[in-house]
Write a protein that holds these residues in place. Structure first.
Motif, short mmCIF file in Angstrom:
data_model
loop_
_atom_site.label_atom_id
_atom_site.label_comp_id
_atom_site.label_asym_id
_atom_site.label_seq_id
_atom_site.Cartn_x
_atom_site.Cartn_y
_atom_site.Cartn_z
N ILE A 4 0.84 -1.21 0.00
CA ILE A 4 0.00 0.00 0.00
C ILE A 4 0.87 1.25 0.00
O ILE A 4 0.61 2.20 -0.73
N GLN A 5 1.92 1.24 0.79
CA GLN A 5 2.82 2.40 0.83
C GLN A 5 3.47 2.62 -0.54
O GLN A 5 3.55 3.75 -1.01
N THR A 8 0.91 4.08 -3.01
CA THR A 8 0.42 5.44 -2.74
C THR A 8 1.51 6.50 -2.69
O THR A 8 1.19 7.69 -2.68
N THR A 9 2.77 6.12 -2.66
CA THR A 9 3.83 7.12 -2.56
C THR A 9 4.80 7.12 -3.75
O THR A 9 5.65 8.00 -3.84
N LYS A 159 3.96 14.29 -2.95
CA LYS A 159 2.67 13.68 -3.23
C LYS A 159 1.69 14.74 -3.74
O LYS A 159 1.64 15.86 -3.24
#
Length: 169
Positions: A4-5, A8-9, A159
């Motif tokens: 997930i990290q 999303t990054t 981001k």
């Protein structure tokens, strides 16, 4: 890094150290791409990896011709991967796109920079590009995208704010 990290990054990288990535890191990134989902599980995408700087420069010039600018579209990356799919594959572009996305996420999880570079299909339609397809025995394939890889030289962009991009129906 957890999945997930990474998803999303991850950010695209356009500034690379000239040090070549390690073979085991490249293998992991390629495994991520080759295990991406595909329509009807055909797994028909092919990846050509180029690490010889002379060849990267030649291929960069082809991409720049299509781009219409006298620049290095590969940003000096020490590794360039070209993703191809069969010309007659109905889900080819979608499948090849998933390969690139999985490669980019895998690279980021290893702290390796990546960027999707467009114009792959068009560069291999040029006479000089067709010679590469012959050399690689991929005459019945078309380009989907280029994935450049290398160790990150400068900090990646921050981001992006994602508000108002999801609409609940």
């Amino acid at each position: 890094m957890e999945a997930i990290q990474a998803l999303t990054t991850r950010r695209s990288c356009r500034s690379f150290k000239q040090e070549q990535i390690k073979d085991e890191e490249l293998k992991t990134i390629l495994d991520c791409g080759l295990n991406a989902p595909s329509g009807k599980n055909k797994q028909s995408s092919k990846i050509v990896v180029v690490q010889k700087q002379e060849e990267i420069k030649e291929l960069s010039k082809l991409n720049a011709i299509i781009f219409g600018k006298d620049v290095d579209p590969f940003y000096g990356a020490p590794t360039v991967c070209f993703i191809f799919v069969p010309k007659d594959e109905s889900n080819g572009v979608k499948d090849g796109s998933l390969v690139i996305g999985a490669m980019q996420t895998g690279a980021y999880a290893l702290n390796i920079g990546s960027c999707w570079i467009n114009r792959c299909k068009e560069m291999f339609e040029l006479p000089e590009g067709k010679k590469y397809l012959e050399k690689w025995h991929l005459e019945d394939y078309e380009g989907v995208g280029c994935c450049i890889l290398g160790y990150i030289e400068k900090a990646l962009p921050e981001k992006v704010i994602l508000e108002n991009r999801v609409i609940k129906g």
